[in-house]
Design a protein around this motif. Sequence first.
Motif, PDB file in Angstrom:
ATOM      1  N   SER A  99      -0.808  -2.233   1.473  1.00 34.32           N
ATOM      2  CA  SER A  99      -1.077  -0.830   1.786  1.00 34.32           C
ATOM      3  C   SER A  99       0.151  -0.003   1.421  1.00 34.32           C
ATOM      4  O   SER A  99       1.260  -0.544   1.290  1.00 34.32           O
ATOM      5  N   PRO A 100      -0.033   1.315   1.243  1.00 33.52           N
ATOM      6  CA  PRO A 100       1.127   2.172   0.943  1.00 33.52           C
ATOM      7  C   PRO A 100       2.242   1.979   1.967  1.00 33.52           C
ATOM      8  O   PRO A 100       1.996   1.896   3.169  1.00 33.52           O
ATOM      9  N   TYR A 128       5.744   0.151  -2.559  1.00 32.68           N
ATOM     10  CA  TYR A 128       4.456   0.813  -2.712  1.00 32.68           C
ATOM     11  C   TYR A 128       4.641   2.267  -2.271  1.00 32.68           C
ATOM     12  O   TYR A 128       4.336   2.648  -1.147  1.00 32.68           O
ATOM     13  N   THR A 132       3.240   4.272  -7.275  1.00 31.37           N
ATOM     14  CA  THR A 132       2.251   3.193  -7.238  1.00 31.37           C
ATOM     15  C   THR A 132       0.921   3.713  -6.712  1.00 31.37           C
ATOM     16  O   THR A 132      -0.154   3.333  -7.209  1.00 31.37           O
ATOM     17  N   ARG A 133       0.986   4.600  -5.720  1.00 33.87           N
ATOM     18  CA  ARG A 133      -0.261   5.166  -5.182  1.00 33.87           C
ATOM     19  C   ARG A 133      -0.982   5.982  -6.246  1.00 33.87           C
ATOM     20  O   ARG A 133      -2.226   5.958  -6.334  1.00 33.87           O
ATOM     21  N   MET A 136      -2.785   3.624  -8.416  1.00 30.06           N
ATOM     22  CA  MET A 136      -3.963   3.105  -7.713  1.00 30.06           C
ATOM     23  C   MET A 136      -5.101   4.132  -7.717  1.00 30.06           C
ATOM     24  O   MET A 136      -6.291   3.764  -7.810  1.00 30.06           O
ATOM     25  N   LYS A 137      -4.798   5.409  -7.652  1.00 31.55           N
ATOM     26  CA  LYS A 137      -5.836   6.438  -7.722  1.00 31.55           C
ATOM     27  C   LYS A 137      -6.529   6.412  -9.077  1.00 31.55           C
ATOM     28  O   LYS A 137      -7.759   6.618  -9.161  1.00 31.55           O
ATOM     29  N   GLY A 151      -6.229   3.309  -1.434  1.00 28.89           N
ATOM     30  CA  GLY A 151      -4.855   2.821  -1.411  1.00 28.89           C
ATOM     31  C   GLY A 151      -4.717   1.381  -0.968  1.00 28.89           C
ATOM     32  O   GLY A 151      -3.661   0.771  -1.180  1.00 28.89           O
ATOM     33  N   ARG A 152      -5.748   0.819  -0.361  1.00 28.03           N
ATOM     34  CA  ARG A 152      -5.658  -0.554   0.145  1.00 28.03           C
ATOM     35  C   ARG A 152      -5.939  -1.538  -0.992  1.00 28.03           C
ATOM     36  O   ARG A 152      -6.864  -1.358  -1.774  1.00 28.03           O
TER      37      ARG A 152
END
Length: 238
Positions: A99-100, A128, A132-133, A136-137, A151-152
């Motif tokens: 997770s973030p 993270y 990185t987020r 992930m988006k 985000g997970r």
Amino acid sequence: MQSAVAVAVLGVVLGGCSARTPDPISASPSTPAATATDTASPRPTGAEPLPTETAEPLTPTKPTQPAATTAAPNPSATGDPGSVSGDCSRTLPAYPVLSPGDRGRAVRALQCFLNDADFGPVAVDGVYGAQTRAAMKRLEATYEGPAPKPGRVDAGVWVLVISRSMGTTTLKQGSKGPDVTTLQRALRAAGATITVNGVFGAGTKKAVQRFQDANRIGADGIVGDETLFLLKSGATIG
């Protein structure tokens, strides 16, 4: 009479001689010509020595302080998207939920896989964070629907992001190379117990069959279009 004349003549002669020839004893000696040494100023005796000045040395005796060096900026801190250097150890014993805010080796592996699948560039720093987020988006935007937990990174996300860098070549027992290595990592993330060595052997075939059976497709142990689609969609063994 003649005697008197002779005496007179002799007197005149003697008187003339005495007038022409000076007496060497009584004559004044001639003054010698002055020499160069006579005209020079005499050096004073017993005078104080002239002071001596010491010039500053050409090289300073005090050591020069080295120029300050500027530390290289941390890519994650500056937000530089072009910096992707770092330790890319992609093979992990297990692929945990992330997770973030998480940190560590698994985050670095995730960042490497995001770069491999063209969702980066991401700085491989094991954090993270925002960069990185953002990657992930971009990954979540490829889902058919909204991300269930934005985000997970769970098992399905691991399988998806690992498999995305694979090509379209059919893989089967006897195959070797980078795509086989990636397949083995994805199967491990999906829940299989498998050795990651880049060689499609009997163990890899059994793991593929298990994956196929869990997702209700023909369990032939061959990674063709349908199996590749499931892997790149994030399917797991369950």
